[in-house]
Design a protein around this motif. Structure first.
Motif, PDB file in Angstrom:
ATOM      1  N   VAL A 102      67.901  25.274 -40.221  1.00 41.50           N
ATOM      2  CA  VAL A 102      68.082  26.081 -41.426  1.00 41.50           C
ATOM      3  C   VAL A 102      68.260  25.195 -42.654  1.00 41.50           C
ATOM      4  CG1 VAL A 102      69.526  27.800 -42.556  1.00 41.50           C
ATOM      5  CG2 VAL A 102      69.023  28.009 -40.124  1.00 41.50           C
ATOM      6  N   THR A 103      69.111  24.179 -42.550  1.00 39.49           N
ATOM      7  CA  THR A 103      69.356  23.328 -43.719  1.00 39.49           C
ATOM      8  C   THR A 103      68.104  22.555 -44.124  1.00 39.49           C
ATOM      9  OG1 THR A 103      70.284  21.605 -42.263  1.00 39.49           O
ATOM     10  CG2 THR A 103      71.830  23.120 -43.310  1.00 39.49           C
ATOM     11  N   LYS A 104      67.262  22.195 -43.172  1.00 36.32           N
ATOM     12  CA  LYS A 104      66.007  21.511 -43.510  1.00 36.32           C
ATOM     13  C   LYS A 104      65.045  22.452 -44.232  1.00 36.32           C
ATOM     14  CE  LYS A 104      66.160  17.933 -39.944  1.00 36.32           C
ATOM     15  NZ  LYS A 104      65.551  17.409 -38.694  1.00 36.32           N
ATOM     16  N   ILE A 105      65.032  23.712 -43.830  1.00 34.26           N
ATOM     17  CA  ILE A 105      64.195  24.699 -44.530  1.00 34.26           C
ATOM     18  C   ILE A 105      64.694  24.869 -45.965  1.00 34.26           C
ATOM     19  CG2 ILE A 105      63.592  27.154 -44.653  1.00 34.26           C
ATOM     20  CD1 ILE A 105      63.520  27.158 -41.571  1.00 34.26           C
ATOM     21  N   MET A 106      66.012  24.953 -46.136  1.00 30.13           N
ATOM     22  CA  MET A 106      66.568  25.104 -47.469  1.00 30.13           C
ATOM     23  C   MET A 106      66.319  23.864 -48.326  1.00 30.13           C
ATOM     24  SD  MET A 106      70.039  27.392 -47.089  1.00 30.13           S
ATOM     25  CE  MET A 106      70.978  26.233 -46.127  1.00 30.13           C
ATOM     26  N   ASP A 107      66.432  22.688 -47.724  1.00 28.08           N
ATOM     27  CA  ASP A 107      66.165  21.448 -48.460  1.00 28.08           C
ATOM     28  C   ASP A 107      64.709  21.368 -48.912  1.00 28.08           C
ATOM     29  OD1 ASP A 107      68.778  20.644 -48.174  1.00 28.08           O
ATOM     30  OD2 ASP A 107      68.386  19.284 -46.500  1.00 28.08           O
ATOM     31  N   LYS A 108      63.815  21.845 -48.066  1.00 30.47           N
ATOM     32  CA  LYS A 108      62.380  21.733 -48.362  1.00 30.47           C
ATOM     33  C   LYS A 108      61.932  22.719 -49.446  1.00 30.47           C
ATOM     34  CE  LYS A 108      57.801  21.575 -46.205  1.00 30.47           C
ATOM     35  NZ  LYS A 108      57.482  20.260 -46.824  1.00 30.47           N
ATOM     36  N   TYR A 109      62.433  23.941 -49.398  1.00 29.78           N
ATOM     37  CA  TYR A 109      61.931  24.983 -50.295  1.00 29.78           C
ATOM     38  C   TYR A 109      62.936  25.421 -51.369  1.00 29.78           C
ATOM     39  CZ  TYR A 109      58.273  25.296 -46.797  1.00 29.78           C
ATOM     40  OH  TYR A 109      57.244  25.003 -45.930  1.00 29.78           O
ATOM     41  N   GLY A 110      64.162  24.909 -51.266  1.00 26.12           N
ATOM     42  CA  GLY A 110      65.182  25.349 -52.208  1.00 26.12           C
ATOM     43  C   GLY A 110      65.819  26.642 -51.726  1.00 26.12           C
TER      44      GLY A 110
ATOM     45  N   LYS B 122      69.637  45.179 -44.505  1.00 24.89           N
ATOM     46  CA  LYS B 122      69.364  45.297 -45.945  1.00 24.89           C
ATOM     47  C   LYS B 122      68.078  44.564 -46.314  1.00 24.89           C
ATOM     48  CE  LYS B 122      71.313  43.907 -50.416  1.00 24.89           C
ATOM     49  NZ  LYS B 122      72.513  43.318 -51.092  1.00 24.89           N
ATOM     50  N   TYR B 123      67.938  43.337 -45.859  1.00 27.08           N
ATOM     51  CA  TYR B 123      66.770  42.546 -46.257  1.00 27.08           C
ATOM     52  C   TYR B 123      65.526  42.894 -45.437  1.00 27.08           C
ATOM     53  CZ  TYR B 123      69.484  39.938 -49.585  1.00 27.08           C
ATOM     54  OH  TYR B 123      70.238  39.604 -50.682  1.00 27.08           O
ATOM     55  N   ALA B 124      65.701  43.205 -44.173  1.00 24.73           N
ATOM     56  CA  ALA B 124      64.545  43.616 -43.359  1.00 24.73           C
ATOM     57  C   ALA B 124      63.932  44.895 -43.913  1.00 24.73           C
ATOM     58  CB  ALA B 124      64.970  43.812 -41.907  1.00 24.73           C
ATOM     59  N   ASP B 125      64.767  45.825 -44.347  1.00 28.68           N
ATOM     60  CA  ASP B 125      64.270  47.083 -44.901  1.00 28.68           C
ATOM     61  C   ASP B 125      63.567  46.887 -46.237  1.00 28.68           C
ATOM     62  OD1 ASP B 125      65.202  48.428 -42.708  1.00 28.68           O
ATOM     63  OD2 ASP B 125      66.966  49.284 -43.689  1.00 28.68           O
ATOM     64  N   ARG B 126      63.853  45.779 -46.901  1.00 23.60           N
ATOM     65  CA  ARG B 126      63.148  45.439 -48.142  1.00 23.60           C
ATOM     66  C   ARG B 126      61.802  44.769 -47.863  1.00 23.60           C
ATOM     67  NH1 ARG B 126      67.667  42.426 -51.969  1.00 23.60           N
ATOM     68  NH2 ARG B 126      69.022  44.249 -52.368  1.00 23.60           N
ATOM     69  N   GLY B 127      61.563  44.435 -46.595  1.00 28.27           N
ATOM     70  CA  GLY B 127      60.330  43.748 -46.236  1.00 28.27           C
ATOM     71  C   GLY B 127      60.430  42.239 -46.284  1.00 28.27           C
ATOM     72  N   TRP B 128      61.654  41.717 -46.409  1.00 28.57           N
ATOM     73  CA  TRP B 128      61.860  40.271 -46.423  1.00 28.57           C
ATOM     74  C   TRP B 128      61.854  39.726 -44.994  1.00 28.57           C
ATOM     75  CZ3 TRP B 128      65.018  37.250 -50.392  1.00 28.57           C
ATOM     76  CH2 TRP B 128      64.901  37.817 -51.661  1.00 28.57           C
ATOM     77  N   HIS B 129      61.477  38.455 -44.852  1.00 28.11           N
ATOM     78  CA  HIS B 129      61.758  37.737 -43.613  1.00 28.11           C
ATOM     79  C   HIS B 129      63.271  37.511 -43.553  1.00 28.11           C
ATOM     80  CE1 HIS B 129      57.572  37.115 -42.902  1.00 28.11           C
ATOM     81  NE2 HIS B 129      57.401  36.172 -43.817  1.00 28.11           N
ATOM     82  N   VAL B 130      63.819  37.428 -42.328  1.00 32.68           N
ATOM     83  CA  VAL B 130      65.247  37.163 -42.146  1.00 32.68           C
ATOM     84  C   VAL B 130      65.407  36.104 -41.057  1.00 32.68           C
ATOM     85  CG1 VAL B 130      67.505  38.139 -41.546  1.00 32.68           C
ATOM     86  CG2 VAL B 130      65.835  39.547 -42.787  1.00 32.68           C
ATOM     87  N   LEU B 131      66.308  35.151 -41.305  1.00 34.06           N
ATOM     88  CA  LEU B 131      66.593  34.092 -40.332  1.00 34.06           C
ATOM     89  C   LEU B 131      68.095  34.048 -40.100  1.00 34.06           C
ATOM     90  CD1 LEU B 131      65.686  31.639 -38.642  1.00 34.06           C
ATOM     91  CD2 LEU B 131      65.862  30.255 -40.723  1.00 34.06           C
ATOM     92  N   LEU B 132      68.513  34.077 -38.829  1.00 33.25           N
ATOM     93  CA  LEU B 132      69.930  33.990 -38.516  1.00 33.25           C
ATOM     94  C   LEU B 132      70.157  33.132 -37.285  1.00 33.25           C
ATOM     95  CD1 LEU B 132      71.181  37.220 -36.760  1.00 33.25           C
ATOM     96  CD2 LEU B 132      68.836  37.032 -37.507  1.00 33.25           C
ATOM     97  N   GLU B 133      71.305  32.488 -37.279  1.00 34.42           N
ATOM     98  CA  GLU B 133      71.683  31.655 -36.137  1.00 34.42           C
ATOM     99  C   GLU B 133      73.191  31.493 -36.123  1.00 34.42           C
ATOM    100  OE1 GLU B 133      73.137  28.460 -36.128  1.00 34.42           O
ATOM    101  OE2 GLU B 133      73.196  28.242 -38.289  1.00 34.42           O
ATOM    102  N   GLY B 134      73.712  31.033 -35.000  1.00 39.37           N
ATOM    103  CA  GLY B 134      75.138  30.794 -34.848  1.00 39.37           C
ATOM    104  C   GLY B 134      75.534  30.934 -33.395  1.00 39.37           C
ATOM    105  N   ALA B 135      76.555  30.201 -33.006  1.00 38.49           N
ATOM    106  CA  ALA B 135      76.999  30.253 -31.611  1.00 38.49           C
ATOM    107  C   ALA B 135      77.406  31.662 -31.210  1.00 38.49           C
ATOM    108  CB  ALA B 135      78.161  29.283 -31.391  1.00 38.49           C
ATOM    109  N   LEU B 136      77.958  32.419 -32.160  1.00 42.10           N
ATOM    110  CA  LEU B 136      78.424  33.779 -31.854  1.00 42.10           C
ATOM    111  C   LEU B 136      77.289  34.718 -31.461  1.00 42.10           C
ATOM    112  CD1 LEU B 136      81.001  34.288 -34.734  1.00 42.10           C
ATOM    113  CD2 LEU B 136      81.526  34.096 -32.303  1.00 42.10           C
ATOM    114  N   VAL B 137      76.104  34.477 -32.009  1.00 39.85           N
ATOM    115  CA  VAL B 137      74.988  35.388 -31.732  1.00 39.85           C
ATOM    116  C   VAL B 137      73.973  34.784 -30.768  1.00 39.85           C
ATOM    117  CG1 VAL B 137      75.217  36.502 -33.971  1.00 39.85           C
ATOM    118  CG2 VAL B 137      73.610  34.617 -33.719  1.00 39.85           C
ATOM    119  N   SER B 138      74.280  33.611 -30.211  1.00 43.81           N
ATOM    120  CA  SER B 138      73.281  32.901 -29.419  1.00 43.81           C
ATOM    121  C   SER B 138      73.316  33.176 -27.930  1.00 43.81           C
ATOM    122  CB  SER B 138      73.425  31.384 -29.633  1.00 43.81           C
ATOM    123  OG  SER B 138      73.061  31.022 -30.930  1.00 43.81           O
TER     124      SER B 138
END
Length: 201
Positions: free
Chosen positions: A18-26, A86-102
């Motif tokens: 995730v942080t690499k994606i944010m670093d690459k695209y802002g 909220k974001y999926a219903d807007r038609g956005w892509h969504v990315l999530l991660e974390g030990a709690l949901v893995s």
């Protein structure tokens, strides 16, 4: 729109993707008022991915101010699902991660089932030994040189594998994808329709 939930144990590299994606695209942080407080809290980030006919909006769930960010830093945990919806219903892509949901199907799995086939469980194939080594390096960087107790990480590693097997056996409507830990950013972005030539460093 595609929802991607990265699944793996501690130290597998979920947050690094995730942080690499944010670093690459802002990434622009999304803040909301903290209940009962005068301050605001970060609940995610807006990212604009490149696209053939323009840019593709992506919402990343959770703050990334610490090494263990993402969904693990969302309080209360029940706030995660409304953000995804909220974001999926807007038609956005969504990315999530974390030990709690893995490590289990859980409420996130049931939500993603509503958005199938435009939802993906991306299982990161980092070997357990490498996960433990990364945890040790992360702790050493903070000055903690005590040996790593592998029990918790191993249990989660096994739970993730068990969840994947159960989903495949039960025929989950959510797509199941294996992420190569040697090029995971490329793998995730491909799910969003973005093709990278090289894996970000």
């Amino acid at each position: 729109m595609t929802i991607v939930s990265i699944r793996a144990t501690h130290g597998a590299g979920k947050s690094s993707i995730v942080t690499k994606i944010m670093d690459k695209y802002g990434a622009d942080p999304v803040e909301v008022a903290a209940p009962g407080q005068a301050k605001f809290k970060v609940v995610g980030y807006h990212v604009l991915l490149p696209g053939g006919a323009g840019q593709r909006p992506l919402f990343i769930v959770g703050p990334y101010k610490t090494a263990c960010g993402g969904c693990d830093a969302i309080q209360p945990y029940s706030d995660i699902l409304p953000l995804v919806r909220k974001y999926a219903d807007r038609g956005w892509h969504v990315l999530l991660e974390g030990a709690l949901v893995s490590s289990s199907y859980g409420s996130v799995g049931h939500l993603l089932n509503e958005y199938a086939p435009d939802s993906v469980f991306a299982f990161l194939d980092t070997p357990l030994e490498e996960c433990l080594a990364r945890i040790a390096r992360r702790r050493a960087a903070k000055g903690n040189f005590e040996p790593v107790n592998p029990k918790n990480t191993t249990v989660k590693f096994e739970n993730v594998a068990r969840t994947k097997d159960q989903m495949a056996r039960l025929g989950s409507a959510v797509r199941i994808v294996d992420l190569d830990h040697r090029a995971p950013v490329k793998g995730v972005l491909k799910l969003f329709g973005v093709n990278l030539r090289e894996e970000p460093k």
